[in-house]
Design a protein around this motif. Structure first.
Motif, PDB file in Angstrom:
ATOM      1  N   ASN A 165      74.016  22.705  56.313  1.00 47.91           N
ATOM      2  CA  ASN A 165      72.688  23.076  56.804  1.00 47.91           C
ATOM      3  C   ASN A 165      72.251  22.347  58.062  1.00 47.91           C
ATOM      4  O   ASN A 165      71.073  22.365  58.413  1.00 47.91           O
ATOM      5  CB  ASN A 165      71.653  22.830  55.698  1.00 47.91           C
ATOM      6  CG  ASN A 165      71.935  23.663  54.467  1.00 47.91           C
ATOM      7  OD1 ASN A 165      72.163  24.862  54.572  1.00 47.91           O
ATOM      8  ND2 ASN A 165      71.940  23.039  53.312  1.00 47.91           N
ATOM      9  N   GLY A 192      65.323  26.201  56.829  1.00 50.43           N
ATOM     10  CA  GLY A 192      65.730  24.851  57.152  1.00 50.43           C
ATOM     11  C   GLY A 192      64.990  24.242  58.324  1.00 50.43           C
ATOM     12  O   GLY A 192      65.290  23.116  58.724  1.00 50.43           O
ATOM     13  N   ALA A 208      68.553  22.802  61.112  1.00 50.86           N
ATOM     14  CA  ALA A 208      69.371  23.716  60.328  1.00 50.86           C
ATOM     15  C   ALA A 208      70.213  24.616  61.211  1.00 50.86           C
ATOM     16  O   ALA A 208      69.940  24.800  62.390  1.00 50.86           O
ATOM     17  CB  ALA A 208      68.476  24.570  59.425  1.00 50.86           C
TER      18      ALA A 208
END
Length: 317
Positions: free
Chosen positions: A142, A301, A195
């Motif tokens: 991520n 994210g 992210a």
């Protein structure tokens, strides 16, 4: 002058190879001098790079004299390393050489054992394979890149540019890195913890699945505060049956599916409109901007504004 050795193995991915070569090769110090000496090396004189062949001027011996080694991705990351590669990389690491991987080049670095006990990243599609093949490595799919000090790993090839700029800033300061970023038409401020901005497509239902009409209805009504009871009533099922069918056909729950539909629509609005976040929160069915921001960050994210800064199209202003 700082020497960067880019190790090209057979099947090297062209952009993974060219990104660090161009970024380091074009970096200049304030007085105009080159900041880096870049050498492409390989255990073979020529390596395949998909549609063309790369001729490497240097062999593995160049790794011993490098300050930084970059490992581009290869077409088959599961292939065993050529003879001598792991030994040369480990010897360089023992001498304190910085080693960084691009995309699935993390498989090459992990194969040496140098990532054991460390956190690393790679392209999100390859992350499960990296984690399964090298369980001693903590794989984080991520983030854009991970800096462990001596060893760095990056996600996709574009994230490798962020990683290279991060290294340049550490070596020569923000002014030199900012100039390198402008040459690469890249923002300097993207951090490694950001992210990978995966576009979260909806979990698919099998063709002809009984939930197809319900999924379409949810798409059409994701701007409303739809409850589980309302979804079940529209589907003509009990909530228990509805949850079971969703698990069977989509792998998730009705409300989780609805939240992803809302986030996906929000991604589109953030990319294509100048609407404020508060308005988008209402347009995609969240009760409050705070709830929207929390859900968006959990799924994507990053914050809605952070996503917009990265992906907003030129015509959205």
């Amino acid at each position: 002058m700082h020497t960067v050795a880019v190790l090209a193995l057979d099947g090297v991915i062209p952009f993974d190879l060219s990104a660090p070569v161009d970024t380091f090769g074009r970096t200049r110090l304030p007085d105009g001098r080159a900041a880096y000496r870049v050498r492409v090396c390989s255990p073979a004189a020529e390596v395949s790079a998909g549609p063309f062949t790369v001729r490497a001027p240097y062999g593995l011996e160049a790794l011993a004299g490098a300050d930084t080694i970059v490992l581009p991705g290869v077409a088959d990351p599961m292939a065993p390393l050529p003879p001598g590669v792991a030994q040369a990389l480990c010897a360089a690491a023992a001498n304190g050489t910085r080693i960084a991987s691009v995309c699935v080049g993390a498989f090459v670095l992990a194969a040496t054992g140098l990532l054991d006990g460390l956190r690393a990243t790679t392209h999100w599609t390859a992350a499960p394979d990296l984690a399964a093949r090298y369980p001693e490595v903590t794989v984080d799919p991520n983030v854009l890149y991970v800096d462990n000090g001596q060893f760095l790993t990056s996600a996709g090839a574009a994230a490798a540019l962020d990683m290279c700029l991060h290294m340049i800033r550490g070596d020569h300061g923000s002014e030199v890195a900012a100039h390198a970023a402008r040459l690469s038409v890249m923002p300097l401020e993207r951090e490694g913890g950001q992210a990978q901005f995966i576009v979260h497509a909806q979990p698919p239902a099998p063709a002809g699945a009984t939930l197809e009409p319900v999924l379409q209805w949810l798409e059409d009504h994701c701007d409303r505060d739809v409850t589980l009871d309302e979804i079940a009533a529209h589907a003509g099922m009990s909530t228990r049956t509805l949850n079971r069918r969703f698990r069977e056909q989509t792998g998730t729950t009705p409300l989780q599916w609805l939240h992803r539909a809302r986030v996906r629509r929000a991604q589109h609005l953030l990319e294509t409109t100048p609407d404020p976040v508060e308005r988008i929160a209402t347009q995609v069915g969240f009760g409050s901007p705070t709830a929207f921001r929390e859900r968006f960050r959990r799924v994507v994210g990053t914050s809605p504004q952070g996503y917009r800064r990265t992906f907003r199209s030129a015509g959205a202003s």
